[in-house]
Design a protein around this motif. Sequence first.
Motif, PDB file in Angstrom:
ATOM      1  N   ASP A 153       1.987  -1.579  -4.350  1.00 21.37           N
ATOM      2  CA  ASP A 153       0.582  -0.492  -4.652  1.00 21.37           C
ATOM      3  C   ASP A 153       0.271  -1.445  -6.087  1.00 21.37           C
ATOM      4  OD1 ASP A 153      -0.682   1.573  -2.721  1.00 21.37           O
ATOM      5  OD2 ASP A 153      -1.787   0.825  -4.734  1.00 21.37           O
ATOM      6  N   HIS A 154      -0.995  -1.434  -6.047  1.00 25.69           N
ATOM      7  CA  HIS A 154      -2.086  -1.730  -7.269  1.00 25.69           C
ATOM      8  C   HIS A 154      -2.787  -0.594  -8.078  1.00 25.69           C
ATOM      9  CE1 HIS A 154      -6.051  -3.031  -5.479  1.00 25.69           C
ATOM     10  NE2 HIS A 154      -5.525  -1.989  -5.194  1.00 25.69           N
ATOM     11  N   GLY A 198       1.108  -1.269  -0.327  1.00 26.72           N
ATOM     12  CA  GLY A 198      -0.239  -0.079   0.137  1.00 26.72           C
ATOM     13  C   GLY A 198       0.494   1.377   0.302  1.00 26.72           C
ATOM     14  N   GLU A 224      -5.003   2.948   8.101  1.00 23.11           N
ATOM     15  CA  GLU A 224      -7.109   3.045   8.179  1.00 23.11           C
ATOM     16  C   GLU A 224      -7.626   1.657   9.095  1.00 23.11           C
ATOM     17  OE1 GLU A 224      -9.091   5.182   5.183  1.00 23.11           O
ATOM     18  OE2 GLU A 224     -10.967   3.305   5.480  1.00 23.11           O
ATOM     19  N   ASN A 232      -6.828  17.763   3.446  1.00 29.34           N
ATOM     20  CA  ASN A 232      -6.704  18.126   4.777  1.00 29.34           C
ATOM     21  C   ASN A 232      -6.198  17.527   5.709  1.00 29.34           C
ATOM     22  OD1 ASN A 232      -9.095  18.098   7.402  1.00 29.34           O
ATOM     23  ND2 ASN A 232      -7.151  19.453   6.915  1.00 29.34           N
ATOM     24  N   SER A 271      -8.425  13.770  -1.691  1.00 29.26           N
ATOM     25  CA  SER A 271      -8.701  14.771  -0.011  1.00 29.26           C
ATOM     26  C   SER A 271      -9.134  15.777  -0.031  1.00 29.26           C
ATOM     27  CB  SER A 271      -7.675  13.815   0.731  1.00 29.26           C
ATOM     28  OG  SER A 271      -6.684  14.876   0.856  1.00 29.26           O
ATOM     29  N   GLY A 272      -9.645  16.344   0.462  1.00 25.41           N
ATOM     30  CA  GLY A 272     -10.180  18.128   0.921  1.00 25.41           C
ATOM     31  C   GLY A 272      -9.953  18.680  -0.315  1.00 25.41           C
ATOM     32  N   ASN A 322      -7.353  11.852  10.423  1.00 29.81           N
ATOM     33  CA  ASN A 322      -7.504  10.309   9.524  1.00 29.81           C
ATOM     34  C   ASN A 322      -5.813  10.484   8.838  1.00 29.81           C
ATOM     35  OD1 ASN A 322      -9.549   8.061  10.492  1.00 29.81           O
ATOM     36  ND2 ASN A 322     -10.561   9.498   9.414  1.00 29.81           N
ATOM     37  N   PHE A 323      -6.223  11.783   8.139  1.00 31.25           N
ATOM     38  CA  PHE A 323      -4.019  11.435   8.208  1.00 31.25           C
ATOM     39  C   PHE A 323      -3.250  11.253   8.724  1.00 31.25           C
ATOM     40  CE2 PHE A 323      -5.881  13.017   3.476  1.00 31.25           C
ATOM     41  CZ  PHE A 323      -5.762  11.683   2.962  1.00 31.25           C
ATOM     42  N   THR A 347      -9.831  -2.320  -1.050  1.00 32.30           N
ATOM     43  CA  THR A 347      -9.589  -4.163  -1.127  1.00 32.30           C
ATOM     44  C   THR A 347     -10.149  -4.267   0.253  1.00 32.30           C
ATOM     45  OG1 THR A 347      -7.495  -4.789  -1.206  1.00 32.30           O
ATOM     46  CG2 THR A 347      -8.354  -4.355  -2.387  1.00 32.30           C
ATOM     47  N   SER A 391      -2.655  -1.263   3.228  1.00 31.49           N
ATOM     48  CA  SER A 391      -3.071  -1.139   2.376  1.00 31.49           C
ATOM     49  C   SER A 391      -4.592  -1.019   2.559  1.00 31.49           C
ATOM     50  CB  SER A 391      -3.685  -2.917   1.710  1.00 31.49           C
ATOM     51  OG  SER A 391      -4.144  -3.792   2.339  1.00 31.49           O
ATOM     52  N   ALA A 401      -1.203   7.048   2.256  1.00 35.18           N
ATOM     53  CA  ALA A 401      -0.928   8.097   3.536  1.00 35.18           C
ATOM     54  C   ALA A 401       0.459   7.232   4.011  1.00 35.18           C
ATOM     55  CB  ALA A 401      -2.082   8.365   4.014  1.00 35.18           C
ATOM     56  N   ALA A 402      -0.583   6.006   4.836  1.00 31.33           N
ATOM     57  CA  ALA A 402       0.391   5.619   6.512  1.00 31.33           C
ATOM     58  C   ALA A 402       2.127   4.262   5.083  1.00 31.33           C
ATOM     59  CB  ALA A 402      -0.253   4.263   6.485  1.00 31.33           C
ATOM     60  N   GLY A 418      -9.211  16.346   8.930  1.00 27.03           N
ATOM     61  CA  GLY A 418      -7.419  15.472   9.166  1.00 27.03           C
ATOM     62  C   GLY A 418      -6.336  15.177  10.147  1.00 27.03           C
ATOM     63  N   GLU A 454     -16.039   7.470   3.827  1.00 29.85           N
ATOM     64  CA  GLU A 454     -14.122   8.374   3.743  1.00 29.85           C
ATOM     65  C   GLU A 454     -13.166   7.503   4.801  1.00 29.85           C
ATOM     66  OE1 GLU A 454     -13.192  12.586   4.827  1.00 29.85           O
ATOM     67  OE2 GLU A 454     -15.113  13.396   3.539  1.00 29.85           O
TER      68      GLU A 454
HETATM   69  P1  FDA Z   1      -4.949   4.718   1.949  1.00 25.36           P
HETATM   70  O1  FDA Z   1      -6.470   3.712   1.600  1.00 25.36           O
HETATM   71  O2  FDA Z   1      -5.069   5.386   1.276  1.00 25.36           O
HETATM   72  O3  FDA Z   1      -3.949   3.936   0.761  1.00 25.36           O
HETATM   73  C1  FDA Z   1      -4.340   2.047   1.017  1.00 25.36           C
HETATM   74  C2  FDA Z   1      -3.191   2.272  -0.424  1.00 25.36           C
HETATM   75  O4  FDA Z   1      -3.098   0.546  -1.105  1.00 25.36           O
HETATM   76  C3  FDA Z   1      -4.095   2.453  -1.713  1.00 25.36           C
HETATM   77  O5  FDA Z   1      -3.002   2.937  -2.267  1.00 25.36           O
HETATM   78  C4  FDA Z   1      -4.413   1.340  -2.477  1.00 25.36           C
HETATM   79  O6  FDA Z   1      -4.248   1.630  -3.797  1.00 25.36           O
HETATM   80  C5  FDA Z   1      -3.626   0.063  -2.329  1.00 25.36           C
HETATM   81  N1  FDA Z   1      -3.974  -1.187  -1.565  1.00 25.36           N
HETATM   82  C6  FDA Z   1      -5.780  -1.301  -1.438  1.00 25.36           C
HETATM   83  N2  FDA Z   1      -5.667  -2.720  -1.447  1.00 25.36           N
HETATM   84  C7  FDA Z   1      -4.444  -3.304  -2.545  1.00 25.36           C
HETATM   85  C8  FDA Z   1      -4.233  -4.979  -2.592  1.00 25.36           C
HETATM   86  N3  FDA Z   1      -5.167  -6.099  -2.544  1.00 25.36           N
HETATM   87  N4  FDA Z   1      -3.500  -4.800  -3.195  1.00 25.36           N
HETATM   88  C9  FDA Z   1      -1.944  -3.833  -2.991  1.00 25.36           C
HETATM   89  N5  FDA Z   1      -2.370  -2.599  -3.089  1.00 25.36           N
HETATM   90  C10 FDA Z   1      -3.030  -2.338  -2.432  1.00 25.36           C
HETATM   91  N6  FDA Z   1      -8.586  12.490   6.210  1.00 25.36           N
HETATM   92  C11 FDA Z   1      -8.200  13.794   6.557  1.00 25.36           C
HETATM   93  O7  FDA Z   1      -7.471  13.342   6.593  1.00 25.36           O
HETATM   94  N7  FDA Z   1      -8.018  15.193   6.230  1.00 25.36           N
HETATM   95  C12 FDA Z   1      -8.671  14.726   4.121  1.00 25.36           C
HETATM   96  O8  FDA Z   1      -9.304  15.623   3.528  1.00 25.36           O
HETATM   97  C13 FDA Z   1      -9.698  13.347   4.066  1.00 25.36           C
HETATM   98  N8  FDA Z   1     -10.286  13.399   2.841  1.00 25.36           N
HETATM   99  C14 FDA Z   1     -11.073  12.373   2.258  1.00 25.36           C
HETATM  100  C15 FDA Z   1     -12.119  12.214   1.599  1.00 25.36           C
HETATM  101  C16 FDA Z   1     -12.202  11.468   0.429  1.00 25.36           C
HETATM  102  C17 FDA Z   1     -12.969  11.158  -0.331  1.00 25.36           C
HETATM  103  C18 FDA Z   1     -11.831  10.031   1.074  1.00 25.36           C
HETATM  104  C19 FDA Z   1     -12.675   8.230   0.361  1.00 25.36           C
HETATM  105  C20 FDA Z   1     -10.954  10.079   2.205  1.00 25.36           C
HETATM  106  C21 FDA Z   1     -10.764  10.506   3.040  1.00 25.36           C
HETATM  107  N9  FDA Z   1      -9.895  10.946   4.074  1.00 25.36           N
HETATM  108  C22 FDA Z   1      -9.441  12.176   4.350  1.00 25.36           C
HETATM  109  C23 FDA Z   1      -9.703   9.507   4.719  1.00 25.36           C
HETATM  110  C24 FDA Z   1      -8.444   9.351   4.641  1.00 25.36           C
HETATM  111  O9  FDA Z   1      -8.269   9.046   2.820  1.00 25.36           O
HETATM  112  C25 FDA Z   1      -7.134   7.720   4.337  1.00 25.36           C
HETATM  113  O10 FDA Z   1      -7.752   7.728   5.791  1.00 25.36           O
HETATM  114  C26 FDA Z   1      -6.139   7.128   4.485  1.00 25.36           C
HETATM  115  O11 FDA Z   1      -5.474   7.882   2.567  1.00 25.36           O
HETATM  116  C27 FDA Z   1      -5.703   6.888   5.151  1.00 25.36           C
HETATM  117  O12 FDA Z   1      -4.364   5.879   4.780  1.00 25.36           O
HETATM  118  P2  FDA Z   1      -4.068   4.539   4.259  1.00 25.36           P
HETATM  119  O13 FDA Z   1      -2.534   4.281   3.918  1.00 25.36           O
HETATM  120  O14 FDA Z   1      -4.027   3.338   5.476  1.00 25.36           O
HETATM  121  O15 FDA Z   1      -5.547   4.022   3.291  1.00 25.36           O
END
Ligand code: FDA
Length: 387
Positions: free
Chosen positions: A29-30, A9, A360, A47, A41-42, A372-373, A170, A159, A12-13, A370, A332
């Motif tokens: 990452d896929h 993945g 996440e 954010n 985001s934001g 969750n980031f 996923t 992920s 962000a994390a 902000g 979200e």
């Molecule tokens: P994230 O989802 O970012 O990354 C996971 C990665 O794993 C992705 O790149 C994905 O492609 C990859 N992946 C998944 N399954 C896989 C598989 N089977 N094989 C290979 N790769 C795989 N939060 C905040 O604090 N401020 C904000 O402004 C916003 N705004 C916002 C808008 C919208 C529309 C959404 C949907 C969400 C937000 N969020 C947010 C939430 C924030 O985006 C979220 O909490 C973080 O992106 C989580 O970060 P992670 O790195 O854990 O997962």
Amino acid sequence: MKIETLIIGAGAAGMMAAAHAGPGVLVVDHAKAAGEKIRISGGGRCNFTNLHASPGNFLSQNPHFCKSALKRYTQWDFISLVDQHQIKWHEKTLGQLFCDNSARDIIAMLRAEMERAGAQLWLQTTVSEISHDGTHFRATLTRDGRDTTVSARNLIVASGGKSIPKMGATGLAYQIAQQFGLPIITPRPGLVPLTFSDDRFKPLAGVSTPARISAGGTSFDEALLFTHRGLSGPAVLQASSYWTEGDAISVNLTPATLLPKLQAQRQSDGRKSFTTILSQHLPARLIAHLEQTLPLSGNIGDQSDAALQSICDALENWELTPSGSEGYRTAEVTLGGVDTDALSSKTMESTVPGLYFIGECVDVTGWLGGYNFQWAWSSGWAAGAAI
Ligand code: FDA
């Protein structure tokens, strides 16, 4: 191929962890690009944290779990990183920090940090056949139709959750956790619009008003937005994370007390209709809707104290039982996830040595604004620094 650390993945994390996990890191990452959720985001400005981020802004079966990582890598640490990269930002409201320019600046910053640390990134890569031989994790990585078997001392699962499958979300993290016998808190959509089985709010679609929304004993004072299917807006998204299916939510349309204002207007504007007066305090379309169920006829001058009081009570305690939510399609975040009982709060390492979960996919979910980031940065840093 032998490496030290495989990170699944590039969100962000994952990118944050890669920047701190030392040499021999491969991030896969896929998706076609890293940080796709950051990009959208934001409203395209990300954010990226909140000035007021503290453990009280997070939901988890264990509310203490997030404390260590949030304390060791704070919002101030991330702001200082953003400043080092000369990314301009501003506070919008309620401590929420956004990029002045574009969310892409945050992605470029994280990519630069990963490069500085020497981490490799493989995009459009799928992961399968993950196993552990007692000392190393093995996985098959497929890109451009070719398989590569990697062997890594550490596996960091970053992920994400199930929110927005259209963007590539996923349940892989939960599958990996289950494969290694780690417990899961049942995932469910969070920060999500609530829906009603009938179309009672259709005529109100687009109407927005400040409100206090309460669910599961927690209240949020922010905007309420009516939609074709139900309720949304920041106050509802926040409350949705505390809402349990089947329960009612309470809507207070006049958190700033209305009764004394109406009593004063009864003196000054007694000949005006009650609905005209109420429309000065709430959107006219909402008053027209409420008129169907509340006794709002006549002039304000005709209303007794008891009548005004009972209308104010109704406006302050509007009980509504949503039939559901819009689900992962628009949520979200994902609530629940890998049970924190199986993780170290200091390092995010699981009870399986070398296996880490961050971001996440862990049962830590922030409020809107902000948070969750910030959890992604803090938990990603904690795992990276521990390796
Ligand atoms: P994230 O989802 O970012 O990354 C996971 C990665 O794993 C992705 O790149 C994905 O492609 C990859 N992946 C998944 N399954 C896989 C598989 N089977 N094989 C290979 N790769 C795989 N939060 C905040 O604090 N401020 C904000 O402004 C916003 N705004 C916002 C808008 C919208 C529309 C959404 C949907 C969400 C937000 N969020 C947010 C939430 C924030 O985006 C979220 O909490 C973080 O992106 C989580 O970060 P992670 O790195 O854990 O997962």
